[in-house]
Design an enzyme around this catalytic site. Structure first.
Site, mmCIF file in Angstrom:
data_model
loop_
_atom_site.group_PDB
_atom_site.id
_atom_site.type_symbol
_atom_site.label_atom_id
_atom_site.label_comp_id
_atom_site.label_asym_id
_atom_site.label_seq_id
_atom_site.Cartn_x
_atom_site.Cartn_y
_atom_site.Cartn_z
ATOM 1 N N CYS A 160 43.684 115.359 60.196
ATOM 2 C CA CYS A 160 43.677 114.202 59.267
ATOM 3 C C CYS A 160 45.287 113.892 59.315
ATOM 4 O O CYS A 160 45.936 114.442 58.872
ATOM 5 C CB CYS A 160 43.233 114.590 57.935
ATOM 6 S SG CYS A 160 43.693 113.183 56.797
ATOM 7 N N CYS B 178 46.611 112.879 55.736
ATOM 8 C CA CYS B 178 46.769 113.885 54.492
ATOM 9 C C CYS B 178 45.969 115.194 55.038
ATOM 10 O O CYS B 178 46.375 115.807 55.748
ATOM 11 C CB CYS B 178 46.094 113.316 53.269
ATOM 12 S SG CYS B 178 44.659 112.263 53.335
ATOM 13 N N SER B 179 44.999 115.419 54.375
ATOM 14 C CA SER B 179 44.104 116.762 54.621
ATOM 15 C C SER B 179 42.603 116.590 54.427
ATOM 16 O O SER B 179 41.793 117.275 53.924
ATOM 17 C CB SER B 179 44.532 117.787 53.846
ATOM 18 O OG SER B 179 44.648 117.524 52.374
HETATM 19 FE FE FE Z 1 43.226 113.275 54.619
#
Ligand code: FE
Length: 204
Positions: A108, A111-112
């Protein structure tokens, strides 16, 4: 007094992230905005009840059941929901299949984003700036650092997760696993093999 020190304007805040979280939790609880028991329940769920063992079950099933595999690759979300794997951060799951010609890897970059119901909480490295930047720029180098060296004829495709789509890599079934059942196969499926930064274990 530490808070008079102009070089350390935040000196009054606890330095340890865990302490900061505790401080925030205390404030939010006092204001009646959160229920600490509910919070503990959520943390326990994602730490102990939901984890890569869920994704491993899906992969093992796909290895032995061609119809399941077909349905999974066509539209994974309802297929994994049928097994009970749904909920937050898993609203739209896409399964991508590794073949001798193509290796899939997930990141990603923003972000995550991560398929929580299948893999649990993302590992620290998945959230790191280095992985997020380098997975796209130099995937083979990153793979090598994870101990994965692919044949030169295998292409690498990197998928960028978003809040809308979370990917599950369906790794290739290892050689020498013919005749193995779902439970034994699932034990070979590692978390990293479902992110694409690893390969399944080989039966000993
Ligand atoms: Fe993300």
């Amino acid at each position: 007094m530490p808070h008079d020190d102009p070089d350390h304007p935040h000196a009054l805040l606890p330095p340890d992230p865990a302490l900061r979280v505790k401080a925030l939790e205390t404030i939010l609880t006092r204001k009646g905005l959160i229920d600490p028991a509910a919070l503990d329940e959520i943390i326990d769920t994602y730490q102990n009840k939901i984890g890569p063992q869920n994704g491993a079950r899906v992969v093992a099933k796909a290895w032995i059941d061609p119809d399941f595999r077909k349905a999974l690759l066509k539209d994974a979300t309802p297929v994994v929901a049928d097994l009970g794997f749904y909920g937050r951060q898993g609203e739209h799951i896409v399964a991508v299949e590794n073949t001798p010609d193509l290796h899939n890897m997930v990141v990603c970059t923003l972000c995550s984003c991560y398929p929580w119901p299948l893999l649990g909480i993302p590992p620290g490295w998945y959230k790191s700036d280095a992985y997020r930047a380098r997975a796209v720029r130099e995937p083979r180098k990153v793979l090598a650092e994870f101990g994965v060296t692919l044949p030169s004829e295998t292409a690498v495709r990197v998928w960028d997760s978003t809040a809308e789509i979370r990917y599950l890599v369906l790794p290739m079934r290892p050689a020498g696993t013919e005749g193995m059942g779902e439970v034994d196969l699932a034990a070979l499926v590692t978390r990293d093999s479902m992110i694409g930064t690893g390969l399944p274990k080989v039966p000993s």
